[in-house]
Design a protein around this motif. Structure first.
Motif, PDB file in Angstrom:
ATOM      1  N   PRO A 180       0.936  -1.270  -0.013  1.00  0.00           N
ATOM      2  CA  PRO A 180      -0.025   0.018  -0.086  1.00  0.00           C
ATOM      3  C   PRO A 180       0.970   1.349  -0.097  1.00  0.00           C
ATOM      4  N   ALA A 181       1.996   1.160   0.753  1.00  0.00           N
ATOM      5  CA  ALA A 181       2.789   2.487   0.735  1.00  0.00           C
ATOM      6  C   ALA A 181       3.388   3.000  -0.578  1.00  0.00           C
ATOM      7  N   GLU A 182       3.433   1.802  -1.565  1.00  0.00           N
ATOM      8  CA  GLU A 182       4.208   1.955  -2.990  1.00  0.00           C
ATOM      9  C   GLU A 182       3.316   1.937  -4.067  1.00  0.00           C
ATOM     10  N   LYS A 183       1.800   2.025  -3.595  1.00  0.00           N
ATOM     11  CA  LYS A 183       1.123   1.903  -4.839  1.00  0.00           C
ATOM     12  C   LYS A 183       1.179   2.937  -6.080  1.00  0.00           C
ATOM     13  N   LYS A 184       1.168   2.732  -7.242  1.00  0.00           N
ATOM     14  CA  LYS A 184       1.151   3.635  -8.207  1.00  0.00           C
ATOM     15  C   LYS A 184      -0.071   3.392  -9.221  1.00  0.00           C
ATOM     16  N   TYR A 185      -1.156   3.893  -8.827  1.00  0.00           N
ATOM     17  CA  TYR A 185      -2.630   3.639  -9.463  1.00  0.00           C
ATOM     18  C   TYR A 185      -2.517   4.253 -10.702  1.00  0.00           C
ATOM     19  N   GLY A 186      -3.109   3.462 -11.828  1.00  0.00           N
ATOM     20  CA  GLY A 186      -3.272   3.840 -13.205  1.00  0.00           C
ATOM     21  C   GLY A 186      -4.066   3.088 -13.891  1.00  0.00           C
TER      22      GLY A 186
END
Length: 608
Positions: free
Chosen positions: A32-38
């Motif tokens: 969750p701390a590194e999520k790169k939503y796209g």
């Protein structure tokens, strides 16, 4: 909508029940701390998505007197005049513990101007104002906010449009996509959806080709633009401003230069604006960043470039217009312009009559005829064969086929064939005129001259080709003067003696000029013989001291010229004698009349 906007999970989770398709999409991409939503896992969201709503004020539309007793609120169609610019009622919104006061204000408070950008929708032209709400980067939080909007009736009867704006960036191909999803609510009820996608390249000069090929080409483009600007200013100064502006090619050059400078200016402005926008984005990713301005003007920049390139291709006609064969199009259109102008008046009277008739007959039932403009384009498509006959037949089983047959007969079979007949007749005349014209200097001659210049560098120059080229260039107006011939032959490396020999050989009437027949004889002799070699040989004989040989060769020519001069002189003497005889005869008649008047005057005096 939210499921398509947030792609947070990957398929094939470890230990998931493969028999249930829903469980295949439960594995998180990263922590969750590194999520790169796209979107589609490859397109990164630039900032937060934004919802925007535009409303209209109530009771601004007229209600018939017969229905006023219904006591029902009226919400008319959208326009900038009846747009609701007041704050919306929060209803139960304040009871939600998960939303701060600031978020309540932004979602239910009217914002003027800076909330978004203008948009031309399916029903109206919408302003950039309205009430906005920024969604979150997390699917669960955004879903909760959407739920609160629904519970508190964020969309009511007064709503006329809802916009969802966001921008994504794909690092794989270095492209931005500015997205606008639109939901329009017409006054008749229901909902109409549309979207706008602008895929643009805002970050430039990243690859090797862009750095070492595209960028130098753009620099050369700027240099050539300034060069042609100076050239056009010098031409305007030389020929004069009125004469320059009356030339169609001058307007074309000015258009190309103006569009080129517009593109150059925007390209520089875009570079700094993109740098500023990306800097703000990196400083605050938890905020909505509007890329629509950049996307819109990047699209207009591409349009300007395309227009400039189109006119540049049209300008090619200017450089090949010296060849009359290449001017068939312009000659045909200019010659039949009056006929086409008269025909156009007749054509558009009939055409717009059918367009108005189709709009009135089928406008309420057929979308292609829903407006007068749509009706016009529909009838233009019918000329090209793109038409749906069954729609107008279903709209009116009697008038539909009659309208179709009448339009096809009058417009397609009569008027269109008249137009083609005008073009065809004029083109035939132009072709006949071109066929009658003499040989001219064409593109092939330019290439021959260029190749001969290259051969001259290595000492293998073709003097015959030089002479032929010089004659064709000098004969552009149908007649060659001595100055024109001398100038062009000197450029082809002919000396003064050779020029005098050349002129004496073909100037049969000794007027120091070559008319059309003499010019044609020169070209025929150049194509069929080796006249240039003979002239050069004569000059060499003269210079080497063998003057007897040169004199013997000239003797026959001189005798011929002397005989022709004697005949010409005899004809001139005969003309002079005839003129003198007529003059003497006329003078005698005048003297006789004068003498008769004198005698009559004397008789009158004697009688008195």
């Amino acid at each position: 909508m939210l499921e398509g906007l947030y792609w947070e999970n990957w398929y094939g989770a470890a230990g998931a029940d493969k028999t249930n398709i829903k469980n295949l999409y439960v594995q998180e991409l990263v922590s969750p701390a590194e999520k790169k939503y796209g979107i589609l896992y490859e397109n990164q969201l630039m900032g937060l998505p934004r919802l925007r709503q535009i409303r209209v004020v109530h009771n601004e539309c007229p209600v018939a007197d017969n229905f006023r007793h219904l006591d029902r609120e009226c919400f008319g169609e959208y326009s900038s005049e009846n747009e609701d610019k007041g704050n919306m009622s929060t209803n139960q919104w304040a009871d939600s513990p998960k939303l701060s006061n600031a978020e309540i204000i932004t979602a239910w408070t009217y914002r003027s101007g800076n909330a978004g950008t203008y948009h031309y929708g399916l029903l109206a032209w919408y302003t950039g104002s309205g009430a906005v709400l920024n969604l979150e980067r997390v699917y669960s939080t955004s879903k909760q906010r959407m739920k609160q909007l629904k519970q508190n009736l964020w969309i009511t009867r007064a709503t006329r449009a809802v916009f969802l704006d966001f921008t994504v960036y794909n690092a794989n191909i270095n492209l931005f996509c500015v997205v606008k999803l639109v939901w329009e609510f017409p006054a008749t009820g229901g909902i109409m959806t549309s979207y706008t996608l602008r895929t643009v390249k805002l970050i430039r000069y990243q690859t090797t080709i862009e750095k070492y090929v595209v960028f130098p080409c753009e620099i050369m483009f700027i240099i050539f633009t300034f060069y042609y600007l100076i050239q056009e200013l010098l031409e305007m100064t030389y020929v004069g401003c009125p004469k320059y502006l009356f030339d169609l090619w001058s307007w074309l050059d000015v258009t190309i230069i103006i569009t080129s400078f517009i593109c150059i200016s925007f390209s520089i402005y875009r570079y700094f604006l993109v740098e500023h926008t990306l800097k703000n984005l990196t400083e605050d990713v938890e905020e909505f960043h509007n890329f629509e301005f950049l996307g819109y003007w990047e699209t207009q920049f591409n349009h300007a470039i395309s227009i400039s390139i189109f006119f540049s291709w049209v300008k090619v006609f200017k450089y090949i217009s010296f060849n009359k064969t290449m001017t068939q199009l312009s000659s045909t259109l200019s010659r039949c312009a009056k006929d086409i102008g008269g025909f156009a008046i007749m054509f558009f009277i009939v055409f717009f009559a059918f367009a108005q008739l189709g709009y009135l007959l089928f406008g309420s039932q057929v979308e292609d005829f829903s407006t007068f403009l749509n009706s016009t384009f529909t009838l233009l498509r019918l000329i090209l064969g793109d038409f749906n006959f069954h729609q107008i037949e279903q709209a009116n089983r009697v008038l539909g086929p009659i309208f179709f047959l009448a339009y096809v007969f009058f417009v397609f079979f009569v008027l269109l064939n008249m137009f083609l007949a005008i073009i065809n007749d004029t083109y035939s005349e132009v072709k006949a005129d071109i066929h009658k014209q003499q040989n001219e200097f064409d593109i092939a001659d330019y290439f021959k001259r260029w190749g001969n210049n290259i051969k001259g560098k290595i000492g293998n120059r073709n003097s015959k080709l030089d002479a032929e080229t010089a004659v064709k260039l000098a004969a552009a107006d149908g007649q060659i003067s001595y100055e024109e011939l001398r100038e062009n032959l000197q450029q082809a490396n002919f000396n003064d003696v050779e020029i005098e020999m050349f002129l004496a050989r073909f100037d049969l009437d000794q007027d120091r000029a070559l008319d059309e027949d003499e010019t044609q004889q020169v070209l025929n002799d150049l194509e069929g013989g080796n006249i240039v070699s003979e002239i050069s040989t004569e000059q060499q004989h003269y210079r080497s001291g063998t003057r007897e040989s040169a004199a013997s060769k000239r003797k026959s020519g001189v005798e011929i010229l002397q005989a022709e001069e004697a005949n010409s002189m005899q004809q001139r003497v005969q003309v002079i004698e005839t003129a003198l005889t007529e003059f003497i005869h006329t003078t005698g008649e005048i003297l006789e009349k004068i003498q008769a008047r004198v005698d009559q005057g004397r008789e009158n005096k004697s009688l008195n």
